[in-house]
Scaffold this motif. Structure first.
Motif, PDB file in Angstrom:
ATOM      1  N   SER A  69       0.421  -1.445  -0.013  1.00  0.00           N
ATOM      2  CA  SER A  69      -0.166  -0.262  -0.014  1.00  0.00           C
ATOM      3  C   SER A  69       1.065   1.213   0.268  1.00  0.00           C
ATOM      4  O   SER A  69       0.455   2.097  -0.443  1.00  0.00           O
ATOM      5  CB  SER A  69      -1.156   0.336   0.886  1.00  0.00           C
ATOM      6  OG  SER A  69      -0.048   0.214   2.417  1.00  0.00           O
ATOM      7  N   SER A 111      -6.235   6.616  -5.018  1.00  0.00           N
ATOM      8  CA  SER A 111      -6.880   5.596  -4.532  1.00  0.00           C
ATOM      9  C   SER A 111      -7.992   4.768  -5.122  1.00  0.00           C
ATOM     10  O   SER A 111      -8.396   3.325  -6.183  1.00  0.00           O
ATOM     11  CB  SER A 111      -8.307   5.554  -3.431  1.00  0.00           C
ATOM     12  OG  SER A 111      -8.321   6.956  -3.882  1.00  0.00           O
ATOM     13  N   LEU A 137      -6.567  -2.620  -0.654  1.00  0.00           N
ATOM     14  CA  LEU A 137      -7.319  -1.150  -0.276  1.00  0.00           C
ATOM     15  C   LEU A 137      -7.841   0.083   0.733  1.00  0.00           C
ATOM     16  O   LEU A 137      -7.775   0.874   1.021  1.00  0.00           O
ATOM     17  CB  LEU A 137      -9.018  -1.361  -1.157  1.00  0.00           C
ATOM     18  CG  LEU A 137      -9.110  -2.515  -2.634  1.00  0.00           C
ATOM     19  CD1 LEU A 137     -10.283  -2.736  -2.410  1.00  0.00           C
ATOM     20  CD2 LEU A 137      -8.262  -1.171  -3.352  1.00  0.00           C
ATOM     21  N   ALA A 163      -3.771   1.528   1.799  1.00  0.00           N
ATOM     22  CA  ALA A 163      -3.670   2.394   0.420  1.00  0.00           C
ATOM     23  C   ALA A 163      -4.504   3.247   0.547  1.00  0.00           C
ATOM     24  O   ALA A 163      -4.104   4.827   0.119  1.00  0.00           O
ATOM     25  CB  ALA A 163      -4.040   1.652  -1.348  1.00  0.00           C
ATOM     26  N   VAL A 164      -5.663   4.123   0.827  1.00  0.00           N
ATOM     27  CA  VAL A 164      -6.729   4.451   1.869  1.00  0.00           C
ATOM     28  C   VAL A 164      -6.188   5.546   2.848  1.00  0.00           C
ATOM     29  O   VAL A 164      -5.943   6.788   2.452  1.00  0.00           O
ATOM     30  CB  VAL A 164      -8.249   4.267   1.741  1.00  0.00           C
ATOM     31  CG1 VAL A 164      -8.893   6.108   2.671  1.00  0.00           C
ATOM     32  CG2 VAL A 164      -9.511   3.991   0.838  1.00  0.00           C
ATOM     33  N   ALA A 197      -2.984   6.474   0.838  1.00  0.00           N
ATOM     34  CA  ALA A 197      -2.989   7.806   0.329  1.00  0.00           C
ATOM     35  C   ALA A 197      -3.027   9.148   1.287  1.00  0.00           C
ATOM     36  O   ALA A 197      -2.396  10.250   1.163  1.00  0.00           O
ATOM     37  CB  ALA A 197      -3.725   7.775  -0.600  1.00  0.00           C
ATOM     38  N   TRP A 198      -3.833   8.634   2.448  1.00  0.00           N
ATOM     39  CA  TRP A 198      -4.481  10.059   3.416  1.00  0.00           C
ATOM     40  C   TRP A 198      -3.404  10.210   3.649  1.00  0.00           C
ATOM     41  O   TRP A 198      -3.354  11.700   4.010  1.00  0.00           O
ATOM     42  CB  TRP A 198      -5.197  10.054   3.849  1.00  0.00           C
ATOM     43  CG  TRP A 198      -6.378  10.513   4.573  1.00  0.00           C
ATOM     44  CD1 TRP A 198      -6.539  12.395   4.596  1.00  0.00           C
ATOM     45  CD2 TRP A 198      -6.163  10.591   6.447  1.00  0.00           C
ATOM     46  NE1 TRP A 198      -6.660  12.656   5.640  1.00  0.00           N
ATOM     47  CE2 TRP A 198      -5.942  12.176   6.689  1.00  0.00           C
ATOM     48  CE3 TRP A 198      -5.051   9.711   7.104  1.00  0.00           C
ATOM     49  CZ2 TRP A 198      -6.258  11.885   8.273  1.00  0.00           C
ATOM     50  CZ3 TRP A 198      -4.841  10.306   8.540  1.00  0.00           C
ATOM     51  CH2 TRP A 198      -5.575  10.925   9.146  1.00  0.00           C
ATOM     52  N   PRO A 232     -10.777  10.705  -0.231  1.00  0.00           N
ATOM     53  CA  PRO A 232     -11.235   9.850  -1.499  1.00  0.00           C
ATOM     54  C   PRO A 232     -12.399  11.156  -1.423  1.00  0.00           C
ATOM     55  O   PRO A 232     -12.895  11.340   0.559  1.00  0.00           O
ATOM     56  CB  PRO A 232     -11.613   9.063  -0.826  1.00  0.00           C
ATOM     57  CG  PRO A 232     -11.060   8.898  -0.105  1.00  0.00           C
ATOM     58  CD  PRO A 232     -10.279   9.766   0.605  1.00  0.00           C
ATOM     59  N   GLN A 292     -16.797   7.621  -3.975  1.00  0.00           N
ATOM     60  CA  GLN A 292     -15.639   6.934  -4.147  1.00  0.00           C
ATOM     61  C   GLN A 292     -15.552   5.956  -3.402  1.00  0.00           C
ATOM     62  O   GLN A 292     -15.464   4.971  -3.132  1.00  0.00           O
ATOM     63  CB  GLN A 292     -14.167   7.874  -4.811  1.00  0.00           C
ATOM     64  CG  GLN A 292     -14.174   8.325  -5.569  1.00  0.00           C
ATOM     65  CD  GLN A 292     -13.286   9.257  -5.791  1.00  0.00           C
ATOM     66  OE1 GLN A 292     -12.211   9.639  -4.997  1.00  0.00           O
ATOM     67  NE2 GLN A 292     -12.384   9.847  -7.153  1.00  0.00           N
ATOM     68  N   GLY A 324     -16.217   2.518  -3.698  1.00  0.00           N
ATOM     69  CA  GLY A 324     -15.316   1.076  -2.687  1.00  0.00           C
ATOM     70  C   GLY A 324     -16.001   0.060  -2.209  1.00  0.00           C
ATOM     71  O   GLY A 324     -15.470  -1.015  -2.417  1.00  0.00           O
TER      72      GLY A 324
END
Length: 321
Positions: A27, A105, A269, A272-273, A276-277, A284, A288, A292
């Motif tokens: 991730s 994402s 997933l 990764a959220v 990424a944040w 997101p 989204q 998801g």
């Protein structure tokens, strides 16, 4: 018989945990890669550095662990070439191109439609019509993808980025199928090292033809509002998001099979959220998030339908089921 079932359950548990480890370490790939592409690295250069760097790190232990299994490695060379040339190289290049045009994402969610492709492939190969629960799950997964890419939304998606992400999904599905096909008697470290070296050489060869460009810089990168040397994100990409990720993933696939392991890795997933944040500052949109959730729910139904088909004898079980 009970001992055999207990052993099978223990192996399955190990496979699931290794799949989660692979998902968690993988991730960070998006934020690390994004920081480097923003600094001027091209996706091809990233893939070459990541694959060859990780392959080189693993080469000595891989050779040591082979212990006279070179004839088996030669027999499996075609599958390893497919694993490295398409499963690793193709997935990486497509994903890195996608995240230059899409939120991390979104690119990941599209790429992680791969389990549906894997199930479709295995159903065609075995000439079995998927269970009705499976078909419902596929429909939900497709609906989730529509919501994720924001059809009719705010327009922050890019058509070229969506194509790259979709191609990445196909390559990722190939990764699972090829991983399952490689003999489990070969050490996972050796298979991983070979596949990574194949991936790096493949992308390098394509770059020599001029089809894609490989450019790297030594400029400082920005990560989570911090400025740092390019060495740090590249090192994390090579050691954590490649060596650990692919080794754990290959062992997981060899234990669980392509179908089950591809669903386990959906946990990336969620990881990764968060990454990424935290590392790329991406929050997101609510649509989204809904998409998801629908996508993951659809893939869970695909898995449940697969399990029901196995229970009724309509589908052969994976190795540990």
């Amino acid at each position: 018989m009970s001992t055999s079932r207990s052993t099978g359950a223990s192996a399955a548990t190990l496979g699931i945990w290794l799949g989660i480890v692979s998902a968690a370490t993988s991730s960070i790939s998006g934020p690390m890669a994004r920081s480097l592409t923003d600094a001027g690295w091209t996706p091809a250069a990233l893939t070459i550095a990541r694959a060859l760097g990780a392959g080189a790190l693993m080469l000595v232990p891989a050779v040591v662990m082979m212990r006279g299994q070179w004839e088996l490695a030669r027999h499996e060379s075609g599958r390893i070439l497919l694993l490295g040339g398409v499963g690793v190289a193709g997935t990486s290049v497509c994903y890195y191109n996608a995240i230059t045009l899409l939120p991390i994402s979104v690119a990941l969610l599209i790429q992680y439609s791969a389990p549906v492709l894997v199930l479709g492939y295995t159903s065609v190969r075995r000439r079995r019509v998927p269970h009705r629960t499976t078909l419902t799950g596929v429909a939900l997964a497709m609906l989730g993808l529509v919501l994720v890419v924001g059809v009719g939304g705010s327009g922050d998606t890019d058509a070229t980025g969506l194509i790259w992400a979709a191609c990445g999904s196909v390559c990722f599905a190939t990764y699972f199928v090829a991983s399952e096909a490689v003999s489990p008697d070969l050490p996972a470290v050796a298979v991983t090292a070979a596949a990574l070296l194949v991936a790096g050489v493949t992308v390098g060869a394509v770059c020599l033809t001029g089809i894609i460009e490989a450019t790297a810089t030594t400029r400082a990168v920005e990560l989570a509002s911090w400025s740092m040397s390019w060495i740090w994100p590249l090192a994390l990409l090579v050691v954590v998001a490649t060596v650990i990720t692919y080794t754990a993933s290959l062992v997981s696939v060899s234990i669980l099979g392509a179908r089950v392991s591809s669903f386990v890795l959906l946990s990336e997933l969620a990881f990764a959220v968060l990454t990424a944040w935290a590392l790329a500052g991406e929050t997101p949109r609510w649509m989204q998030l809904v998409g998801g959730a629908v996508l993951v729910g659809g893939i869970v139904l695909v898995r449940l339908g697969d399990a029901e088909a196995q229970h009724t004898g309509l589908l052969e079980p994976d190795p540990v089921e």
